[in-house]
Scaffold this motif. Structure first.
Motif, PDB file in Angstrom:
ATOM      1  N   PRO A  62       0.751  -1.377  -0.016  1.00 13.06           N
ATOM      2  CA  PRO A  62       0.009   0.047   0.035  1.00 13.06           C
ATOM      3  C   PRO A  62       0.926   1.103   0.073  1.00 13.06           C
ATOM      4  O   PRO A  62       1.973   1.300   0.656  1.00 13.06           O
ATOM      5  N   MET A  63       0.297   2.294  -0.774  1.00 15.48           N
ATOM      6  CA  MET A  63       1.020   3.563  -0.792  1.00 15.48           C
ATOM      7  C   MET A  63       0.340   4.772  -0.075  1.00 15.48           C
ATOM      8  O   MET A  63       0.226   5.726  -0.563  1.00 15.48           O
ATOM      9  N   ASN A  64      -0.692   4.550   0.712  1.00 20.23           N
ATOM     10  CA  ASN A  64      -1.424   5.253   1.496  1.00 20.23           C
ATOM     11  C   ASN A  64      -0.788   5.849   2.467  1.00 20.23           C
ATOM     12  O   ASN A  64      -0.230   5.330   3.423  1.00 20.23           O
ATOM     13  N   GLU A  65      -0.439   7.372   2.219  1.00 21.44           N
ATOM     14  CA  GLU A  65       0.256   7.962   3.189  1.00 21.44           C
ATOM     15  C   GLU A  65      -0.285   9.417   3.420  1.00 21.44           C
ATOM     16  O   GLU A  65      -1.088   9.893   2.514  1.00 21.44           O
ATOM     17  N   GLU A  66      -0.221   9.985   4.689  1.00 20.09           N
ATOM     18  CA  GLU A  66      -0.446  11.357   4.811  1.00 20.09           C
ATOM     19  C   GLU A  66       0.867  11.973   5.320  1.00 20.09           C
ATOM     20  O   GLU A  66       1.750  11.632   5.770  1.00 20.09           O
TER      21      GLU A  66
END
Length: 166
Positions: A62-66
């Protein structure tokens, strides 16, 4: 009579030229299109990278970042720097778009070493929201202590980045 007409026409044309030249100087210097992009942003990225060993999908990363990013003027004409944490990318502003140059990175997750290549789509700014798509290509090596082997992996994916100016 022709000379009188020519003289009057010349005076009128000269007056129009002087007036239009004065109007142009009232506008002041042209605005730098890069200024609209410059600033600090908070961002959210979504997407994933699929890794394959041959034809078999072995992992989805996953490349879900904040996080936060900044855009600053560069010395080069029409150029800006996009800075995310300790990484920076050079970009060029053309019209209403920001075009980032491709970048590469090496990441390690436990026994997985990945070489990533990022290619960026046109970044558009609407009001205070900057958005763009990033295509990621990857080659990776995974080492297994239990089996004592190295596996070569390949993959690709896409992330969408939406950044809001602070």
């Amino acid at each position: 009579m022709f000379a009188k007409y020519l003289k009057r026409t010349s005076v009128l044309l000269l007056a129009a030229l002087v007036m239009s030249a004065c109007e142009g100087s009232k506008e002041g210097p042209k605005k730098d299109a890069r200024e609209a992009f410059v600033g600090d942003y908070s961002f959210v990225s979504t997407g994933s990278i699929d890794l394959y060993a041959g034809a078999l999908k072995v992992l989805a990363v996953p490349m879900n970042e904040e996080g936060f990013l900044s855009i600053a003027l560069a010395d080069e004409e029409n150029a800006v720097w996009m800075i995310v944490e300790k990484d920076s990318s050079l970009g060029h502003v053309a019209g209403d778009g920001l075009f980032l140059e491709p970048t590469t990175a090496r990441e390690t997750f436990k026994k997985l070493v990945m070489d990533l290549s990022f290619t960026y789509g046109k970044a558009t700014l609407q009001e205070d929201t900057l958005s763009f798509v990033t295509n990621v290509d990857i080659t990776a090596t995974y080492s297994s202590d239990t089996l004592g082997i190295l596996d070569n992996l390949a993959g690709k994916g896409q992330t969408t980045i939406v950044a809001t100016k602070l």
